[in-house]
Design an enzyme around this catalytic site. Sequence first.
Site, PDB file in Angstrom:
ATOM      1  N   LYS A   3       0.837  -1.200   0.000  1.00  0.00           N
ATOM      2  CA  LYS A   3       0.000   0.000   0.000  1.00  0.00           C
ATOM      3  C   LYS A   3       0.877   1.258   0.000  1.00  0.00           C
ATOM      4  O   LYS A   3       2.106   1.174   0.199  1.00  0.00           O
ATOM      5  CB  LYS A   3      -0.918  -0.044   1.227  1.00  0.00           C
ATOM      6  CG  LYS A   3      -1.935  -1.190   1.166  1.00  0.00           C
ATOM      7  CD  LYS A   3      -2.807  -1.211   2.416  1.00  0.00           C
ATOM      8  CE  LYS A   3      -3.891  -2.272   2.320  1.00  0.00           C
ATOM      9  NZ  LYS A   3      -4.741  -2.321   3.532  1.00  0.00           N
ATOM     10  N   TYR A  43     -12.205  -2.550  -3.522  1.00  0.00           N
ATOM     11  CA  TYR A  43     -12.747  -2.662  -2.165  1.00  0.00           C
ATOM     12  C   TYR A  43     -14.284  -2.579  -2.149  1.00  0.00           C
ATOM     13  O   TYR A  43     -14.859  -2.161  -1.139  1.00  0.00           O
ATOM     14  CB  TYR A  43     -12.148  -1.567  -1.277  1.00  0.00           C
ATOM     15  CG  TYR A  43     -10.774  -1.912  -0.727  1.00  0.00           C
ATOM     16  CD1 TYR A  43     -10.552  -3.088  -0.014  1.00  0.00           C
ATOM     17  CD2 TYR A  43      -9.703  -1.044  -0.895  1.00  0.00           C
ATOM     18  CE1 TYR A  43      -9.299  -3.404   0.495  1.00  0.00           C
ATOM     19  CE2 TYR A  43      -8.433  -1.351  -0.375  1.00  0.00           C
ATOM     20  CZ  TYR A  43      -8.249  -2.531   0.320  1.00  0.00           C
ATOM     21  OH  TYR A  43      -7.012  -2.842   0.839  1.00  0.00           O
ATOM     22  N   ASN A 106      -1.862   0.074   7.259  1.00  0.00           N
ATOM     23  CA  ASN A 106      -1.360  -1.266   7.566  1.00  0.00           C
ATOM     24  C   ASN A 106      -0.531  -1.906   6.460  1.00  0.00           C
ATOM     25  O   ASN A 106      -0.444  -3.128   6.342  1.00  0.00           O
ATOM     26  CB  ASN A 106      -2.498  -2.181   8.048  1.00  0.00           C
ATOM     27  CG  ASN A 106      -3.549  -2.411   6.996  1.00  0.00           C
ATOM     28  OD1 ASN A 106      -3.518  -1.796   5.929  1.00  0.00           O
ATOM     29  ND2 ASN A 106      -4.479  -3.312   7.277  1.00  0.00           N
ATOM     30  N   HIS A 109      -1.709  -5.447   1.460  1.00  0.00           N
ATOM     31  CA  HIS A 109      -2.995  -6.121   1.210  1.00  0.00           C
ATOM     32  C   HIS A 109      -2.695  -7.504   0.661  1.00  0.00           C
ATOM     33  O   HIS A 109      -1.762  -7.668  -0.120  1.00  0.00           O
ATOM     34  CB  HIS A 109      -3.817  -5.343   0.177  1.00  0.00           C
ATOM     35  CG  HIS A 109      -4.856  -6.191  -0.499  1.00  0.00           C
ATOM     36  ND1 HIS A 109      -6.027  -6.550   0.120  1.00  0.00           N
ATOM     37  CD2 HIS A 109      -4.876  -6.800  -1.718  1.00  0.00           C
ATOM     38  CE1 HIS A 109      -6.728  -7.323  -0.702  1.00  0.00           C
ATOM     39  NE2 HIS A 109      -6.050  -7.492  -1.817  1.00  0.00           N
ATOM     40  N   GLU A 120      -8.953 -10.414  -8.285  1.00  0.00           N
ATOM     41  CA  GLU A 120      -8.042  -9.268  -8.138  1.00  0.00           C
ATOM     42  C   GLU A 120      -6.923  -9.301  -9.185  1.00  0.00           C
ATOM     43  O   GLU A 120      -6.487  -8.247  -9.664  1.00  0.00           O
ATOM     44  CB  GLU A 120      -7.488  -9.230  -6.711  1.00  0.00           C
ATOM     45  CG  GLU A 120      -8.575  -8.857  -5.717  1.00  0.00           C
ATOM     46  CD  GLU A 120      -8.150  -8.949  -4.248  1.00  0.00           C
ATOM     47  OE1 GLU A 120      -6.985  -9.269  -3.968  1.00  0.00           O
ATOM     48  OE2 GLU A 120      -9.011  -8.700  -3.390  1.00  0.00           O
TER      49      GLU A 120
END
Length: 142
Positions: A3, A43, A106, A109, A120
């Site tokens: 990310k 998402y 965080n 992913h 994905e």
Amino acid sequence: MIKPDGVQRNLVGEIIARFEKKGYKLAALKMARPERSHLEEHYADLSGKGFFAGLIDYMASGPVVCMVWTGVNVVLEGRKMLGATKPSESAMGTIRGDFCVEVGRNVCHGSDSTDSAEHEIKLWFPEGVCEWDACTNAWIYE
Ligand code: RTP
């Protein structure tokens, strides 16, 4: 996927190294600066959550590094390597356990099932991925 915070914090090499050292094989890799609409599609299952807008802002805040890794149980084991979604619940030794403190930053992913991985991969790599066989000796010996 690494990310935007993981990219900004120069954790790309560290994260790739963990997957390589575990024994997984890289099948696709690229840096991308996705449109918000692309992130909203990625998402989509979280669109009803209160943190959704903030999540899209965060994910759109800088480039991400997208990867496809292959190998035995890579989806399940890869999620273990990432650690729990909330860093406060992530075991030390996992990527999130070692490198972050807030759920909204965080670092990485990972697809949560083989079905979502297939979905994905199509979303992030419409051009397809690279299939190759390891041939270590050929790079060392003539
Ligand atoms: P990811 O999709 O990013 O791998 O994360 P995950 O499956 O472990 O967790 P998920 O529930 O799908 O949440 C996706 C991402 O949304 C952010 N989040 N923020 N503020 C919050 O309470 C909250 N909860 C989740 C995190 O960046 C999480 O990874």
